[in-house]
Design a protein around this motif. Structure first.
Motif: not given
Length: 430
Positions: A376-404
């Protein structure tokens, strides 16, 4: 604040669940609508102005075309820089806008200023805008596999059939042709014969130009039937050019063939296109429109190519030279595989350490919801799904679950303390 938020969430569990489902559904829709590409588009927001003036030297192009355009294009709102270059017979002006400027607003502003600047250019010289694409807009290269057909016929097939068909595909900005020979009628004039007949060169040029034209007539009726009268004068063969009258000598017409030789040839070429050392080839480059979904456009172009190929002469077919969809699908597949691996690894570790499937499930649910919401935020800021943005999401999974993990582990610890305290009070009472 956090305590109040937790308390509010516990008291309204179904509302929290409904919001989570809605956020996930919105994220899934955003995933489907988000443009897909292999690499991020980091090119500048620019508009290209191209001007052609055949046969003129770079200095003439600079003085009479490039300089007047650059000086008059200055002052356009949100322009960051203007760059220009002049070469033999061609002039390029690059108008660079701020990143926040809409590309089509920028093109309209440049076109508006060109209407004023054109009066300063030599007569008959018309500047045009380049395609509304970017530096990474070349998404597909193809050639024509046409054995037994000469390069001139291949280029005519590309320019007058293939190119016109592919330009109708939504999301395609331009189809640039390359290779082969652009066929043309060539009139090679003998200056000695012109001098003998006392006919100036300008008269020959004017006669050839004026005789390649249809003229309109009028409508008349005969026996209740209406007829339209018109003159058919377009050139269709070499003989039509040879028989054009350019003057008279004592009522005897002087024709083009009397002072020149006419032949079918190719336009002047500044280079050739060779494919894998197998000889020259003819083809085209498909340029994607700014901000389009590259993967979607490529598949639409391939579908159109399948329809176009049905009208080819026997033995002619497309041959793909460069296809970015392969890189896109490979990059997306690699990142998708990494995401799945990380989700499985995190799930196993959470279950092993907490020894509670329910607690682990509450953490695992966060991963798809958060990833979907990130689009939703990628569309809001006009960022496409590419190897850079998706790799950032993959690296952030650890941070995503830390909170939980921290919250669930802390809840388990407090529950254990409460149970121990309750057991200790019961033993004291006994």
């Amino acid at each position: 604040m956090i305590n109040q938020l937790i308390s509010l969430s516990l008291k309204n569990r179904y509302l929290v669940l409904l919001v989570s489902i809605g956020l996930f559904a919105w994220g899934v829709y955003a995933v489907r609508e988000n443009p897909i590409d292999a690499i991020p588009d980091l090119s500048e927001n620019q508009v290209i102005v191209f001007t052609e003036w055949q046969g003129r030297s770079p200095q003439i192009m600079e003085d009479q075309v490039t300089y007047p355009l650059v000086s008059n294009l200055q002052g356009i709102p949100k322009v960051k820089a203007i760059r220009a270059t002049s070469m033999f017979g061609m002039s390029f002006v690059y108008v660079v806008f701020d990143g926040k400027a809409d590309v089509y607003w920028a093109r309209s502003r440049v076109l508006e200023r060109l209407n004023y600047a054109q009066r300063l250019l030599p007569q008959g010289i018309i500047p045009t805008l380049g395609p509304d694409g970017t530096g990474v807009g070349h998404i597909l290269w193809y050639t024509l596999d046409a054995k037994g057909i000469d390069l001139g016929e291949q280029r005519a097939l590309q320019d007058w059939y293939v190119k016109l068909g592919l330009q109708t595909v939504p999301g395609v900005s331009e189809v640039a042709s390359f290779g082969g020979f652009e066929k043309q009628y060539q009139v090679n004039i003998d200056p000695h014969k012109l001098n003998y007949y006392n006919i100036p060169l300008s008269q020959v040029l004017k006669a050839v130009k004026s005789n390649n034209n249809d003229v309109g007539g009028r409508k008349f009726e005969m026996n209740g039937t209406g007829y339209i009268v018109r003159g058919l004068g377009y050139i269709k063969s070499l003989q039509d050019v040879e028989n054009i009258a350019i003057g008279t000598i004592k009522t005897i017409p002087v024709r083009v063939k009397d002072v020149a030789t006419v032949q079918m040839g190719g336009d002047l070429r500044l280079g050739i296109f060779d494919q894998n050392g197998d000889g020259e080839a003819v083809g085209g480059i498909v340029v994607m429109r700014y901000g389009e979904n590259a993967d979607k456009v490529i598949h639409a172009v391939k579908d159109k190519m399948a329809d176009i190929q049905k009208g080819f002469p026997p033995g002619v077919k497309f041959k793909i030279a460069y296809d970015r969809s392969e890189l896109i699908e490979s990059a997306i597949g690699s990142v998708r595989h990494t995401l799945i691996e990380e989700m499985i690894t995190v799930s196993i570790i959470v279950i092993l350490f907490l020894l509670s499937f329910k607690s682990a499930l509450s953490i695992i649910i966060q991963i798809p919801i958060t990833i979907a919401a990130s689009f939703i935020l990628l569309n809001a800021f006009g960022i496409s799904s590419n190897i850079m943005s998706l790799t950032g999401i993959a690296l952030a999974i650890g941070v995503i679950v830390d909170n939980g993990i921290v919250m669930v582990e802390n809840s388990h610890r407090n529950l254990s303390i409460a149970q121990e305290k309750e057991g200790h009070d019961d033993s004291r009472k006994n």
